[in-house]
Design a protein around this motif. Structure first.
Motif, PDB file in Angstrom:
ATOM      1  N   ASP A 242     -28.633  86.259  43.723  1.00 34.22           N
ATOM      2  CA  ASP A 242     -28.974  85.249  44.734  1.00 34.22           C
ATOM      3  C   ASP A 242     -28.577  83.854  44.260  1.00 34.22           C
ATOM      4  O   ASP A 242     -28.071  83.040  45.037  1.00 34.22           O
ATOM      5  N   TRP A 243     -28.799  83.584  42.972  1.00 34.82           N
ATOM      6  CA  TRP A 243     -28.443  82.285  42.385  1.00 34.82           C
ATOM      7  C   TRP A 243     -26.936  82.071  42.426  1.00 34.82           C
ATOM      8  O   TRP A 243     -26.464  80.986  42.792  1.00 34.82           O
ATOM      9  N   VAL A 244     -26.172  83.093  42.050  1.00 36.61           N
ATOM     10  CA  VAL A 244     -24.711  82.996  42.081  1.00 36.61           C
ATOM     11  C   VAL A 244     -24.224  82.693  43.488  1.00 36.61           C
ATOM     12  O   VAL A 244     -23.356  81.833  43.702  1.00 36.61           O
ATOM     13  N   GLN A 245     -24.788  83.398  44.472  1.00 36.46           N
ATOM     14  CA  GLN A 245     -24.359  83.212  45.856  1.00 36.46           C
ATOM     15  C   GLN A 245     -24.773  81.854  46.406  1.00 36.46           C
ATOM     16  O   GLN A 245     -23.992  81.164  47.077  1.00 36.46           O
ATOM     17  N   GLN A 246     -26.000  81.463  46.124  1.00 35.77           N
ATOM     18  CA  GLN A 246     -26.518  80.208  46.671  1.00 35.77           C
ATOM     19  C   GLN A 246     -25.756  78.993  46.156  1.00 35.77           C
ATOM     20  O   GLN A 246     -25.438  78.077  46.921  1.00 35.77           O
ATOM     21  N   TYR A 247     -25.438  78.997  44.857  1.00 34.16           N
ATOM     22  CA  TYR A 247     -24.797  77.838  44.249  1.00 34.16           C
ATOM     23  C   TYR A 247     -23.305  78.028  44.002  1.00 34.16           C
ATOM     24  O   TYR A 247     -22.670  77.166  43.398  1.00 34.16           O
ATOM     25  N   HIS A 281     -22.874  76.461  27.784  1.00 34.47           N
ATOM     26  CA  HIS A 281     -23.413  76.053  29.081  1.00 34.47           C
ATOM     27  C   HIS A 281     -23.404  77.209  30.078  1.00 34.47           C
ATOM     28  O   HIS A 281     -22.952  77.074  31.216  1.00 34.47           O
ATOM     29  N   ILE A 282     -23.901  78.351  29.610  1.00 33.35           N
ATOM     30  CA  ILE A 282     -24.121  79.468  30.523  1.00 33.35           C
ATOM     31  C   ILE A 282     -25.620  79.768  30.581  1.00 33.35           C
ATOM     32  O   ILE A 282     -26.350  79.510  29.625  1.00 33.35           O
ATOM     33  N   SER A 283     -26.040  80.311  31.688  1.00 37.80           N
ATOM     34  CA  SER A 283     -27.446  80.655  31.894  1.00 37.80           C
ATOM     35  C   SER A 283     -27.749  82.029  31.303  1.00 37.80           C
ATOM     36  O   SER A 283     -26.837  82.790  30.950  1.00 37.80           O
ATOM     37  N   TYR A 284     -29.028  82.357  31.226  1.00 41.82           N
ATOM     38  CA  TYR A 284     -29.410  83.723  30.852  1.00 41.82           C
ATOM     39  C   TYR A 284     -28.824  84.714  31.847  1.00 41.82           C
ATOM     40  O   TYR A 284     -28.373  85.799  31.466  1.00 41.82           O
ATOM     41  N   TYR A 285     -28.836  84.347  33.126  1.00 49.78           N
ATOM     42  CA  TYR A 285     -28.267  85.231  34.146  1.00 49.78           C
ATOM     43  C   TYR A 285     -26.832  85.612  33.789  1.00 49.78           C
ATOM     44  O   TYR A 285     -26.437  86.787  33.872  1.00 49.78           O
ATOM     45  N   GLU A 286     -26.039  84.616  33.413  1.00 48.84           N
ATOM     46  CA  GLU A 286     -24.631  84.857  33.089  1.00 48.84           C
ATOM     47  C   GLU A 286     -24.488  85.629  31.784  1.00 48.84           C
ATOM     48  O   GLU A 286     -23.621  86.501  31.667  1.00 48.84           O
ATOM     49  N   ALA A 287     -25.328  85.289  30.796  1.00 46.37           N
ATOM     50  CA  ALA A 287     -25.274  85.997  29.518  1.00 46.37           C
ATOM     51  C   ALA A 287     -25.578  87.479  29.718  1.00 46.37           C
ATOM     52  O   ALA A 287     -24.908  88.352  29.144  1.00 46.37           O
ATOM     53  N   PHE A 371     -36.291  78.462  27.828  1.00 45.00           N
ATOM     54  CA  PHE A 371     -35.895  77.850  29.091  1.00 45.00           C
ATOM     55  C   PHE A 371     -35.974  78.884  30.205  1.00 45.00           C
ATOM     56  O   PHE A 371     -35.958  80.096  29.966  1.00 45.00           O
ATOM     57  N   HIS A 372     -36.037  78.372  31.434  1.00 40.12           N
ATOM     58  CA  HIS A 372     -35.961  79.267  32.579  1.00 40.12           C
ATOM     59  C   HIS A 372     -34.560  79.881  32.640  1.00 40.12           C
ATOM     60  O   HIS A 372     -33.576  79.251  32.233  1.00 40.12           O
ATOM     61  N   PRO A 373     -34.436  81.094  33.151  1.00 42.94           N
ATOM     62  CA  PRO A 373     -33.167  81.834  33.034  1.00 42.94           C
ATOM     63  C   PRO A 373     -31.990  81.259  33.808  1.00 42.94           C
ATOM     64  O   PRO A 373     -30.852  81.638  33.536  1.00 42.94           O
ATOM     65  N   GLN A 378     -28.156  72.872  28.672  1.00 39.21           N
ATOM     66  CA  GLN A 378     -28.180  72.862  27.215  1.00 39.21           C
ATOM     67  C   GLN A 378     -26.925  73.562  26.664  1.00 39.21           C
ATOM     68  O   GLN A 378     -26.216  74.258  27.393  1.00 39.21           O
ATOM     69  N   PHE A 379     -26.684  73.390  25.363  1.00 45.23           N
ATOM     70  CA  PHE A 379     -25.545  74.051  24.714  1.00 45.23           C
ATOM     71  C   PHE A 379     -25.926  75.504  24.423  1.00 45.23           C
ATOM     72  O   PHE A 379     -26.252  75.875  23.302  1.00 45.23           O
ATOM     73  N   THR A 380     -25.877  76.329  25.462  1.00 42.03           N
ATOM     74  CA  THR A 380     -26.320  77.716  25.371  1.00 42.03           C
ATOM     75  C   THR A 380     -25.136  78.658  25.329  1.00 42.03           C
ATOM     76  O   THR A 380     -24.136  78.467  26.026  1.00 42.03           O
ATOM     77  N   GLY A 381     -25.242  79.707  24.507  1.00 39.89           N
ATOM     78  CA  GLY A 381     -24.174  80.691  24.376  1.00 39.89           C
ATOM     79  C   GLY A 381     -24.737  82.093  24.301  1.00 39.89           C
ATOM     80  O   GLY A 381     -25.901  82.331  24.623  1.00 39.89           O
ATOM     81  N   VAL A 382     -23.908  83.027  23.850  1.00 33.88           N
ATOM     82  CA  VAL A 382     -24.325  84.424  23.856  1.00 33.88           C
ATOM     83  C   VAL A 382     -23.768  85.163  22.643  1.00 33.88           C
ATOM     84  O   VAL A 382     -22.621  84.971  22.246  1.00 33.88           O
ATOM     85  N   ARG A 383     -24.625  85.987  22.044  1.00 34.68           N
ATOM     86  CA  ARG A 383     -24.260  86.931  21.002  1.00 34.68           C
ATOM     87  C   ARG A 383     -24.710  88.293  21.490  1.00 34.68           C
ATOM     88  O   ARG A 383     -25.799  88.437  22.059  1.00 34.68           O
ATOM     89  N   LEU A 384     -23.909  89.326  21.253  1.00 31.88           N
ATOM     90  CA  LEU A 384     -24.215  90.655  21.769  1.00 31.88           C
ATOM     91  C   LEU A 384     -24.794  91.574  20.708  1.00 31.88           C
ATOM     92  O   LEU A 384     -24.565  91.402  19.508  1.00 31.88           O
TER      93      LEU A 384
END
Length: 388
Positions: A242-247, A281-287, A371-373, A378-384
């Motif tokens: 929904d977030w992806v579609q809305q924004y 600069h990615i959200s939890y949703y994107e990660a 943070f909220h998802p 913020q300088f946010t990234g992802v490790r798998l």
């Protein structure tokens, strides 16, 4: 970490560092608030000053007189038990106090607290000052990320300065470290500073898993984009979709397409995306969606803490799969300071590590950011990670 014997030096250095962050700004930059999550730099300067005035000087210095009788209303953030305050969305509407008046306020409180600290060695007060120092260090990070959002959403895309390097290239070949099944201890265990949400050291059982020894790069994330990652509903949580579609989210924050090439706004201005740097600069949703696309997953905060010795960190705040919850036997601080962490333990995700905007003496393996998802300024990234 801060050494108690050098508390005054640490206090004065912290106050100076905050003002140094603001030095490249023009006076007009100090008042802007593009979104609710971003506070004007002027407000950060005032709030970190109010913290020392409210929790130390006004309570423990008998001769202290407040700089201004209404500044507690203007610069209180979320401390409901302290009193009323300007609501968060209205911080950018305050043309007064002026920037120069806020700097006068800072000088006034800094000078009074310096004199007070030189004459007072009460351990309780020194503990409060140490909390205030680390509180201001948190706001130094917020200042940088808020300044980037303010300037990065200006159509002129002005640079902050020429020296802030935010996209260091990854220095490791991608690989995975194995962690054996077992019982591990989690939480802070030491005699230096930590926040209350790091306490309640406890044991957790972890199944065997593997965790990447480096962050995901822009090149790897570009592959997700070009493979239709933002168009594949099967990769996303329902709320995230929904977030992806809305924004109309199609790329990480600050990415721009120019003549068919991706560029990225940085604090040094607009640059071509460095594909060897970690995505940011990615959200939890994107990660989460990226991890689904790769057939892997995000680590829990416990897996991250146990494995952190295997990899370098401090480049990006790393999203984890853990909800922000209290540790066993967690106890909030008494009084208003109890509002510092505990009341936010709902509907947020934990991030671990630190970023290029985090003061280096503020980073430690047990630090729990949250943070909220949907947030990604913020300088946010992802490790798998992956199961074995």
């Amino acid at each position: 970490m801060i050494i108690t014997d050098n508390l005054l030096t640490s206090f004065l250095e912290t106050r100076s560092d905050t003002e140094e962050i603001c030095a490249p700004l023009q006076v007009e930059d100090y008042v802007v608030q593009p979104i609710v999550d971003v506070s004007p730099p002027k407000w950060h300067l005032g709030h970190t000053t109010w913290f020392f005035e409210e929790f130390i000087l006004s309570k423990y210095s008998i001769e202290y007189e407040r700089f201004h009788p209404e500044y507690d209303y203007v610069f209180n953030s979320y401390y409901e038990s302290v009193g009323k305050r300007v609501i968060r969305t209205n911080r950018g509407n305050l043309s007064r106090p002026t920037v120069s008046e806020v700097y006068e306020y800072r000088d006034y409180v800094t000078s009074h607290l310096q004199n007070f600290l030189e004459e007072n060695d009460d351990p309780k007060i020194r503990e409060l000052i140490e909390i205030g120092i680390h509180h201001e260090k948190q706001h130094q990070e917020l200042l940088l990320t808020d300044i980037k959002f303010i300037l990065g959403n200006n159509p002129l895309l002005p640079k902050y300065n020429d020296t802030f390097t935010e996209n260091p290239e990854l220095d490791k070949v991608s690989g995975y470290s194995l962690v054996e099944e077992g019982i591990y201890k989690i939480g802070y265990d030491g005699d230096e500073f930590c926040y209350d949400n790091e306490l309640g050291r406890h044991k957790v059982f972890l199944r065997e898993y593997a965790i990447s020894n480096r962050l995901i790069s822009n090149k790897e994330y570009l592959e997700f984009i070009e493979d239709g990652g933002y168009k594949n509903t099967l990769l996303w949580h329902a709320e995230a979709w929904d977030w992806v579609q809305q924004y109309q989210i199609k790329t990480p924050l600050y990415w721009h397409t120019i003549d068919g090439q991706y560029h990225q706004y940085t604090l040094q201005g607009l640059k071509e995306v460095n594909y060897n740097a970690p995505v940011t600069h990615i959200s939890y949703y994107e990660a989460f969606a990226f991890a689904e696309w790769r057939g892997e997953r995000l680590p829990t905060e416990f897996e991250w803490e146990v494995a952190q010795s295997f990899f370098n960190w401090g480049v990006r705040w790393e999203w984890t799969e853990s909800a922000y919850l209290p540790y066993p036997n967690y106890k909030k601080a008494p009084g208003a300071l109890g509002e510092y962490n505990g009341k936010f333990m709902v509907n947020q995700k934990v991030l671990r590590g630190g970023s290029v905007a985090t003061p280096q003496h503020h980073i430690r393996p047990t630090y729990r950011n949250f943070f909220h998802p949907n947030l990604r300024w913020q300088f946010t990234g992802v490790r798998l990670a992956k199961n074995l």
